[in-house]
Motif scaffolding. Structure first.
Motif, PDB file in Angstrom:
ATOM      1  N   MET A   1       0.852  -1.171   0.000  1.00 13.33           N
ATOM      2  CA  MET A   1       0.000   0.000   0.000  1.00 13.33           C
ATOM      3  C   MET A   1       0.896   1.232   0.000  1.00 13.33           C
ATOM      4  N   PRO A   2       0.637   2.188  -0.897  1.00 16.59           N
ATOM      5  CA  PRO A   2       1.424   3.421  -0.879  1.00 16.59           C
ATOM      6  C   PRO A   2       1.247   4.147   0.450  1.00 16.59           C
ATOM      7  N   ASP A   3       2.263   4.927   0.836  1.00 19.35           N
ATOM      8  CA  ASP A   3       2.226   5.638   2.117  1.00 19.35           C
ATOM      9  C   ASP A   3       0.965   6.469   2.285  1.00 19.35           C
ATOM     10  N   VAL A   4       0.587   7.231   1.245  1.00 20.69           N
ATOM     11  CA  VAL A   4      -0.581   8.102   1.348  1.00 20.69           C
ATOM     12  C   VAL A   4      -1.836   7.269   1.613  1.00 20.69           C
ATOM     13  N   GLY A   5      -1.937   6.099   1.006  1.00 18.77           N
ATOM     14  CA  GLY A   5      -3.076   5.223   1.250  1.00 18.77           C
ATOM     15  C   GLY A   5      -3.144   4.768   2.696  1.00 18.77           C
ATOM     16  N   LEU A   6      -1.995   4.471   3.281  1.00 18.07           N
ATOM     17  CA  LEU A   6      -1.940   4.068   4.685  1.00 18.07           C
ATOM     18  C   LEU A   6      -2.421   5.204   5.585  1.00 18.07           C
ATOM     19  N   TYR A   7      -1.953   6.438   5.318  1.00 20.71           N
ATOM     20  CA  TYR A   7      -2.349   7.579   6.140  1.00 20.71           C
ATOM     21  C   TYR A   7      -3.841   7.856   5.995  1.00 20.71           C
ATOM     22  N   ALA A   8      -4.357   7.766   4.761  1.00 17.75           N
ATOM     23  CA  ALA A   8      -5.782   7.996   4.523  1.00 17.75           C
ATOM     24  C   ALA A   8      -6.628   6.938   5.222  1.00 17.75           C
ATOM     25  N   GLU A   9      -6.217   5.675   5.128  1.00 11.87           N
ATOM     26  CA  GLU A   9      -6.951   4.596   5.799  1.00 11.87           C
ATOM     27  C   GLU A   9      -6.988   4.847   7.303  1.00 11.87           C
ATOM     28  N   THR A  15      -8.440   2.456  10.785  1.00 16.92           N
ATOM     29  CA  THR A  15      -7.863   1.114  10.727  1.00 16.92           C
ATOM     30  C   THR A  15      -6.458   1.219  10.146  1.00 16.92           C
ATOM     31  N   ILE A  16      -5.631   0.227  10.426  1.00 14.26           N
ATOM     32  CA  ILE A  16      -4.306   0.105   9.827  1.00 14.26           C
ATOM     33  C   ILE A  16      -4.253  -1.288   9.212  1.00 14.26           C
ATOM     34  N   PHE A  17      -4.030  -1.365   7.913  1.00 14.45           N
ATOM     35  CA  PHE A  17      -4.019  -2.638   7.198  1.00 14.45           C
ATOM     36  C   PHE A  17      -5.254  -3.472   7.531  1.00 14.45           C
ATOM     37  N   GLY A  18      -6.390  -2.786   7.665  1.00 14.24           N
ATOM     38  CA  GLY A  18      -7.651  -3.475   7.923  1.00 14.24           C
ATOM     39  C   GLY A  18      -7.918  -3.833   9.365  1.00 14.24           C
TER      40      GLY A  18
END
Length: 95
Positions: A1-9, A15-18
């Motif tokens: 997952m790109p960094d920005v996707g992790l921060y947005a999630e 959640t972090i990685f679901g």
């Protein structure tokens, strides 16, 4: 997952990685792996994965996650073509 996707999630879904808040240390380990350091103090525990820290509290005898923080200040970028693997410096610093 790109960094920005992790921060947005983390910000939007909490959640972090679901893995959502309220889950056990074992569920976090299943999702993030076993490369972590636990800091246990009475009813609280902090699990440090480096860029991700998860705080747990004991509730009804079981530990559950109550907060997650992204330690973005711990990230660093190197130009490996100019530095050997043992000479990595955090970004923003010069040698």
């Amino acid at each position: 997952m790109p960094d920005v996707g992790l921060y947005a999630e983390a910000a939007l879904r909490k959640t972090i990685f679901g893995v959502p808040l309220g889950t056990s240390p074992e569920e976090w380990e299943s999702a993030l792996g076993n490369d972590f350091l636990d800091d246990v103090r009475k009813s609280r525990m902090r699990r440090d994965y480096g860029l991700i820290e998860v705080a747990f509290e004991r509730r009804s005898g079981l530990r559950e996650s109550v907060s997650v923080s992204l330690q973005i200040h711990r990230m660093y970028v190197t130009d490996e073509s100019s530095q050997g693997p043992g000479n990595r410096e955090p970004s923003g610093r010069s040698s």
